[in-house]
Scaffold this motif. Sequence first.
Motif, mmCIF file in Angstrom:
data_model
loop_
_atom_site.group_PDB
_atom_site.id
_atom_site.type_symbol
_atom_site.label_atom_id
_atom_site.label_comp_id
_atom_site.label_asym_id
_atom_site.label_seq_id
_atom_site.Cartn_x
_atom_site.Cartn_y
_atom_site.Cartn_z
ATOM 1 N N LEU A 43 -6.100 14.505 -34.956
ATOM 2 C CA LEU A 43 -5.780 14.970 -33.788
ATOM 3 C C LEU A 43 -7.447 14.768 -32.369
ATOM 4 C CD1 LEU A 43 -3.115 17.702 -34.287
ATOM 5 C CD2 LEU A 43 -3.226 14.858 -33.968
ATOM 6 N N ALA A 44 -7.007 13.786 -31.552
ATOM 7 C CA ALA A 44 -7.602 13.644 -30.415
ATOM 8 C C ALA A 44 -6.867 14.358 -29.393
ATOM 9 C CB ALA A 44 -7.644 12.108 -30.082
ATOM 10 N N TRP A 45 -7.224 15.479 -29.489
ATOM 11 C CA TRP A 45 -6.233 16.736 -28.160
ATOM 12 C C TRP A 45 -5.549 16.025 -27.045
ATOM 13 C CZ3 TRP A 45 -3.890 19.756 -30.971
ATOM 14 C CH2 TRP A 45 -4.152 20.043 -32.575
ATOM 15 N N GLU B 166 -9.012 23.084 -15.251
ATOM 16 C CA GLU B 166 -7.833 22.039 -14.953
ATOM 17 C C GLU B 166 -8.344 20.347 -14.871
ATOM 18 O OE1 GLU B 166 -5.554 23.160 -11.734
ATOM 19 O OE2 GLU B 166 -4.229 21.190 -11.887
ATOM 20 N N GLY B 167 -9.814 20.894 -13.957
ATOM 21 C CA GLY B 167 -10.280 19.192 -14.027
ATOM 22 C C GLY B 167 -10.971 18.842 -14.737
ATOM 23 N N ALA B 168 -11.533 19.953 -15.989
ATOM 24 C CA ALA B 168 -12.007 19.312 -17.633
ATOM 25 C C ALA B 168 -11.109 18.611 -17.670
ATOM 26 C CB ALA B 168 -12.792 20.040 -17.602
ATOM 27 N N VAL B 169 -10.167 19.769 -18.730
ATOM 28 C CA VAL B 169 -8.495 18.128 -19.448
ATOM 29 C C VAL B 169 -7.879 17.022 -18.904
ATOM 30 C CG1 VAL B 169 -6.368 19.368 -20.388
ATOM 31 C CG2 VAL B 169 -8.177 21.287 -20.113
ATOM 32 N N GLU B 170 -7.926 17.532 -17.040
ATOM 33 C CA GLU B 170 -7.525 16.194 -16.950
ATOM 34 C C GLU B 170 -8.531 14.624 -16.741
ATOM 35 O OE1 GLU B 170 -4.731 13.387 -14.743
ATOM 36 O OE2 GLU B 170 -5.060 15.440 -15.025
ATOM 37 N N ARG B 171 -9.815 15.268 -16.796
ATOM 38 C CA ARG B 171 -10.723 14.043 -17.121
ATOM 39 C C ARG B 171 -10.807 13.428 -18.674
ATOM 40 N NH1 ARG B 171 -12.251 11.352 -12.578
ATOM 41 N NH2 ARG B 171 -12.319 12.164 -10.958
ATOM 42 N N LEU B 172 -10.897 14.189 -19.210
ATOM 43 C CA LEU B 172 -10.227 14.023 -20.782
ATOM 44 C C LEU B 172 -9.621 13.587 -21.084
ATOM 45 C CD1 LEU B 172 -12.237 17.155 -21.981
ATOM 46 C CD2 LEU B 172 -13.622 15.349 -21.870
ATOM 47 N N SER B 173 -8.440 13.710 -20.692
ATOM 48 C CA SER B 173 -7.055 13.494 -20.861
ATOM 49 C C SER B 173 -7.298 11.404 -20.744
ATOM 50 C CB SER B 173 -5.827 13.593 -20.660
ATOM 51 O OG SER B 173 -5.889 13.873 -18.740
ATOM 52 N N ARG B 174 -7.823 10.917 -19.470
ATOM 53 C CA ARG B 174 -7.638 10.442 -18.814
ATOM 54 C C ARG B 174 -9.148 9.454 -18.597
ATOM 55 N NH1 ARG B 174 -2.391 9.798 -16.823
ATOM 56 N NH2 ARG B 174 -2.201 12.057 -16.051
ATOM 57 N N GLN B 175 -10.027 9.728 -19.069
ATOM 58 C CA GLN B 175 -11.011 8.639 -19.405
ATOM 59 C C GLN B 175 -11.808 8.724 -20.949
ATOM 60 O OE1 GLN B 175 -12.524 6.980 -18.094
ATOM 61 N NE2 GLN B 175 -11.790 6.945 -15.627
ATOM 62 N N VAL B 176 -13.099 7.600 -21.232
ATOM 63 C CA VAL B 176 -13.878 7.857 -22.165
ATOM 64 C C VAL B 176 -14.936 8.218 -21.700
ATOM 65 C CG1 VAL B 176 -14.671 6.665 -23.751
ATOM 66 C CG2 VAL B 176 -12.157 6.315 -23.073
ATOM 67 N N TYR B 177 -16.444 9.102 -22.310
ATOM 68 C CA TYR B 177 -17.218 9.083 -21.813
ATOM 69 C C TYR B 177 -18.452 9.061 -22.998
ATOM 70 C CZ TYR B 177 -15.420 12.006 -18.219
ATOM 71 O OH TYR B 177 -14.625 12.416 -16.892
ATOM 72 N N SER C 252 -14.633 25.658 -25.739
ATOM 73 C CA SER C 252 -12.980 24.754 -26.223
ATOM 74 C C SER C 252 -12.962 24.106 -25.467
ATOM 75 C CB SER C 252 -11.467 25.364 -25.331
ATOM 76 O OG SER C 252 -11.354 27.252 -25.592
ATOM 77 N N LEU C 253 -13.690 23.424 -24.262
ATOM 78 C CA LEU C 253 -13.396 22.232 -23.742
ATOM 79 C C LEU C 253 -14.585 21.098 -23.898
ATOM 80 C CD1 LEU C 253 -14.040 23.557 -19.279
ATOM 81 C CD2 LEU C 253 -11.833 22.419 -20.776
ATOM 82 N N LEU C 254 -15.796 21.431 -24.788
ATOM 83 C CA LEU C 254 -16.756 20.865 -25.983
ATOM 84 C C LEU C 254 -15.619 20.318 -26.339
ATOM 85 C CD1 LEU C 254 -18.353 22.109 -27.923
ATOM 86 C CD2 LEU C 254 -19.548 23.707 -26.034
ATOM 87 N N GLN C 255 -15.347 21.556 -26.973
ATOM 88 C CA GLN C 255 -14.311 20.690 -28.429
ATOM 89 C C GLN C 255 -13.759 19.994 -28.549
ATOM 90 O OE1 GLN C 255 -13.801 23.995 -31.180
ATOM 91 N NE2 GLN C 255 -14.294 25.340 -30.457
ATOM 92 N N LEU C 256 -12.456 20.255 -26.876
ATOM 93 C CA LEU C 256 -11.632 18.866 -26.675
ATOM 94 C C LEU C 256 -12.517 16.960 -26.263
ATOM 95 C CD1 LEU C 256 -9.318 20.235 -24.067
ATOM 96 C CD2 LEU C 256 -8.904 19.410 -26.372
ATOM 97 N N PHE C 257 -14.202 17.543 -25.916
ATOM 98 C CA PHE C 257 -14.698 16.337 -25.531
ATOM 99 C C PHE C 257 -14.509 15.054 -26.933
ATOM 100 C CE2 PHE C 257 -18.458 14.516 -25.366
ATOM 101 C CZ PHE C 257 -18.374 13.479 -23.946
ATOM 102 N N GLN D 241 -12.985 15.820 -29.602
ATOM 103 C CA GLN D 241 -11.975 15.318 -30.415
ATOM 104 C C GLN D 241 -11.781 14.231 -29.585
ATOM 105 O OE1 GLN D 241 -10.075 16.063 -33.224
ATOM 106 N NE2 GLN D 241 -10.706 18.115 -33.340
ATOM 107 N N ARG D 242 -11.950 13.666 -28.395
ATOM 108 C CA ARG D 242 -11.427 12.815 -26.888
ATOM 109 C C ARG D 242 -12.318 11.937 -27.864
ATOM 110 N NH1 ARG D 242 -9.749 8.917 -25.656
ATOM 111 N NH2 ARG D 242 -8.790 8.784 -23.539
ATOM 112 N N ASN D 243 -13.907 12.342 -27.746
ATOM 113 C CA ASN D 243 -15.186 10.615 -27.853
ATOM 114 C C ASN D 243 -15.764 11.511 -28.826
ATOM 115 O OD1 ASN D 243 -14.666 10.062 -24.667
ATOM 116 N ND2 ASN D 243 -14.690 12.644 -24.641
ATOM 117 N N PRO D 244 -15.599 11.456 -30.184
ATOM 118 C CA PRO D 244 -16.477 11.257 -31.474
ATOM 119 C C PRO D 244 -17.673 10.977 -31.581
ATOM 120 C CG PRO D 244 -14.209 9.862 -31.339
ATOM 121 C CD PRO D 244 -14.757 10.195 -30.356
#
Length: 265
Positions: free
Chosen positions: A98-100, A176-187, A203-208, A210-213
């Motif tokens: 899952l990509a959170w 809030e800003g980090a989750v917003e960026r991670l939900s919209r951008q690829v890094y 938690s944020l780096l784990q979301l990162f 998931q979103r940017n494997p």
Amino acid sequence: MEITRIFVSVIGFSDVERHALNTVFRLSEERDLAYTLWSPLTAPGVVAPPAPAQVVLVDGECAEAVLYHAKALPPGQRLIWVGSDPPAHAWRVLHRPLAWGELLHDLDSVYAQVQADSGLLDLDVTTPADLDGGTDASAPVRRALLAGLGAGERMLVMRELANVGITEVDEVGNNEGAVERLSRQVYLCGIFNLDEHHIDAWSLLQLFVQRNPHGMVMAMSDHAGPLAGWWRRRRMHSHARRAGVSALVGRPPTTQELSHWFGFL
């Protein structure tokens, strides 16, 4: 700040996935659009959730999933299915791992679609869109995310990123800003200050991840530096490795360390 709340009924999923999902919900509480686990029961004095939930998130591998093939959804409810063999009425279909960040985008889209259905908003939410528009999520993007860095660290990091051709940098100082960026951008890479108490860096780096494997994750901490005790450094490295950190450096980082790690980008 007035919060708009979306209630999500969660069916199935492992303990690890539920923990990650609870983290996503908890981080969303700092936004004006928040998500809450739906339950038909409520405690005295707590606002009763809507019946039914606005969203039902179903693990296609659990025993209860078969019920969602057969029964129709209540009016206005949307089904997000995780796994194979989704029912025809599934609104979104996701696959493991899952990509959170993508899930958060889909939840945001539920609210946007409700607004569109009501005539309050004219918005196409059929596919996720990048925050700055026009980026193909499948293409490599030379963009970096900086979370919780101090002024000196930020300047040093941005200078070394520019040396390897990365000038598109998003800086965030809160969840809030980090989750917003991670939900919209690829890094291509993310740099997180583990010592900054205003963000939930782990938690944020784990979301990162998931979103940017395929992205590089760099974490900074006083506990990884030479002045920290040997046992503390060992524990920090072990924890960072399990979380998916590519590079763990002390604070403040040296130019040589940054140059070495960014050379792999």
